[in-house]
Design a protein around this motif. Structure first.
Motif, PDB file in Angstrom:
ATOM      1  N   LEU A 218       0.884  -1.011   0.045  1.00  0.00           N
ATOM      2  CA  LEU A 218       0.210  -0.172  -0.032  1.00  0.00           C
ATOM      3  C   LEU A 218       0.762   1.204  -0.025  1.00  0.00           C
ATOM      4  O   LEU A 218       0.199   2.368   0.107  1.00  0.00           O
ATOM      5  N   VAL A 219       2.181   1.029   0.016  1.00  0.00           N
ATOM      6  CA  VAL A 219       3.153   2.196   0.136  1.00  0.00           C
ATOM      7  C   VAL A 219       3.675   2.596  -1.247  1.00  0.00           C
ATOM      8  O   VAL A 219       4.384   1.539  -1.825  1.00  0.00           O
ATOM      9  N   ARG A 220       3.925   3.628  -1.784  1.00  0.00           N
ATOM     10  CA  ARG A 220       4.641   4.140  -2.706  1.00  0.00           C
ATOM     11  C   ARG A 220       5.711   5.179  -2.553  1.00  0.00           C
ATOM     12  O   ARG A 220       5.100   6.271  -2.387  1.00  0.00           O
ATOM     13  N   HIS A 221       6.993   4.935  -2.619  1.00  0.00           N
ATOM     14  CA  HIS A 221       7.963   5.985  -2.146  1.00  0.00           C
ATOM     15  C   HIS A 221       8.578   6.559  -3.494  1.00  0.00           C
ATOM     16  O   HIS A 221       8.299   5.896  -4.728  1.00  0.00           O
ATOM     17  N   GLY A 222       9.277   7.656  -3.445  1.00  0.00           N
ATOM     18  CA  GLY A 222      10.156   7.972  -4.460  1.00  0.00           C
ATOM     19  C   GLY A 222       9.046   8.576  -5.714  1.00  0.00           C
ATOM     20  O   GLY A 222       9.556   8.754  -6.827  1.00  0.00           O
ATOM     21  N   VAL A 223       7.970   9.125  -5.174  1.00  0.00           N
ATOM     22  CA  VAL A 223       7.081   9.882  -6.152  1.00  0.00           C
ATOM     23  C   VAL A 223       7.247  11.274  -6.097  1.00  0.00           C
ATOM     24  O   VAL A 223       7.242  11.991  -4.905  1.00  0.00           O
ATOM     25  N   ARG A 224       7.586  12.183  -7.342  1.00  0.00           N
ATOM     26  CA  ARG A 224       7.863  13.282  -7.067  1.00  0.00           C
ATOM     27  C   ARG A 224       7.219  14.231  -8.045  1.00  0.00           C
ATOM     28  O   ARG A 224       7.389  15.638  -7.865  1.00  0.00           O
ATOM     29  N   SER A 225       6.318  13.784  -8.883  1.00  0.00           N
ATOM     30  CA  SER A 225       5.448  14.604  -9.565  1.00  0.00           C
ATOM     31  C   SER A 225       3.899  14.263  -9.545  1.00  0.00           C
ATOM     32  O   SER A 225       3.516  13.176  -9.064  1.00  0.00           O
TER      33      SER A 225
END
Length: 339
Positions: A218-225
């Motif tokens: 359920l986790v998404r890391h490293g999303v910048r946009s």
């Protein structure tokens, strides 16, 4: 060696010129790191100390009346507000602000800081990137005044003005749990970035406190946009066991998430934004005050520039969870609340 060590003694010990020693001692980061390290080692070995009283007399009328401000991305609305508020304080203090963006890239951070110090800025306000802060340690060791804003720099003895990211997200996730949610998605940037590391920690702590098993799916890391957030949320909602609620780690990610989010999924954004109350449903947010953050950081910096030598301090500014509707959409376990 009789008497007080002089700069030429340090130069002889380090095998460099007196000019190079002067540049290192006076904070010029243009010196090669290995050379600067040799000079610093020689300074420590010989016990060399600057005559700061004389130096202040020489420099009193030589302040550049400029400071450097490095943020992650000056186009980010939150960071733009930080820059504007810092500029207001600087203007009141008779100074100008040079602004640069790091893009969360350590090499770009080094370039920006080198460019600022080459222009003899009187101090730096920074949102540091992830990593060991080597370039900041080097600049600080050479006398540059540094204040961190929004993000702390663990292990670096400088002033910092931040918010309680951990506590804010913990409260928000508990809020979603209280409204019947157990599968709560989290979308954020790299956890190595201090703010996002603290926010993810708060997310995990809230689940643990409530007895809800954390699911890494359920986790998404490293999303910048925004586009990245839209893709992350679409992926989460397409899973066999999708989340019934999602928390977005900042305003930019919130915009992307909201573009693809069904009205049945509860949602909380970290950072308030202008249209949050006008959307359907209105968006529940964790509100922080970028103007207060930057104002406090700039005042701390100018105090340091003008002689404050007290111990470094960390100022923690408050946040506010503002329930507007999206974070109160009931989940499968409503109205029973936490297990």
């Amino acid at each position: 060696m009789p008497g007080r060590p002089r700069m030429k003694d340090v130069a002889a010990e380090a095998g460099v010129s007196v000019m190079t020693v002067s540049r290192v001692v006076n904070g010029d980061v243009g010196v090669a790191p290995r050379t600067a390290a040799r000079v610093t080692a020689a300074v420590r070995k010989l016990g060399y100390q600057r005559d700061d009283v004389a130096r202040q007399l020489r420099r009193r009328d030589r302040l550049s009346q400029t400071i450097g401000l490095m943020v992650d991305n000056v186009a980010d609305p939150f960071m733009a507000a930080v820059a504007s508020a810092a500029e207001d304080v600087a203007r009141q203090c008779g100074s100008m602000v040079l602004i640069g963006s790091s893009g969360a890239d350590p090499s770009r951070e080094r370039e920006v800081i080198a460019a600022f110090t080459a222009r003899r800025v009187d101090g730096l306000i920074l949102t540091p990137v992830a990593g060991g802060h080597r370039v900041l340690r080097s600049a600080q060791a050479r006398g540059t005044k540094i204040v961190c804003v929004d993000r702390a720099a663990p292990g670096l003895d400088v002033d910092a003005v931040v918010v309680d990211n951990f506590g804010a997200v913990k409260e928000a996730v508990r809020h979603l749990i209280a409204h019947g949610h157990r599968r709560i998605g989290y979308v954020g940037d790299k956890p190595e970035i201090w703010t996002f590391g603290e926010r993810h920690r708060g997310y995990l702590a809230a689940l643990e406190t409530a007895g809800v098993d954390a699911d890494p799916a359920l986790v998404r890391h490293g999303v910048r946009s925004g586009a990245g957030a839209a893709g992350a949320v679409t992926e989460l909602l397409s899973a066999p066991r999708p989340p019934t609620a999602i928390l977005a780690g900042n305003e930019v990610l919130a915009f992307g998430a909201l573009a693809v989010l069904p009205a049945t999924v509860a949602f909380i954004a970290f950072d308030d934004f202008a249209l949050a109350a006008q959307l359907t449903p209105p968006v529940t947010v964790i509100a922080q005050d970028p103007v207060a953050l930057a104002t406090n950081a700039a005042r701390l910096l100018f105090a340091r520039i003008h002689g404050d030598v007290s111990a470094p301090r960390t100022v923690v500014m408050p946040t506010e969870l503002i329930p507007r509707g999206s974070g109160e959409i009931p989940g499968p376990y409503a109205p029973y609340g936490p297990p």
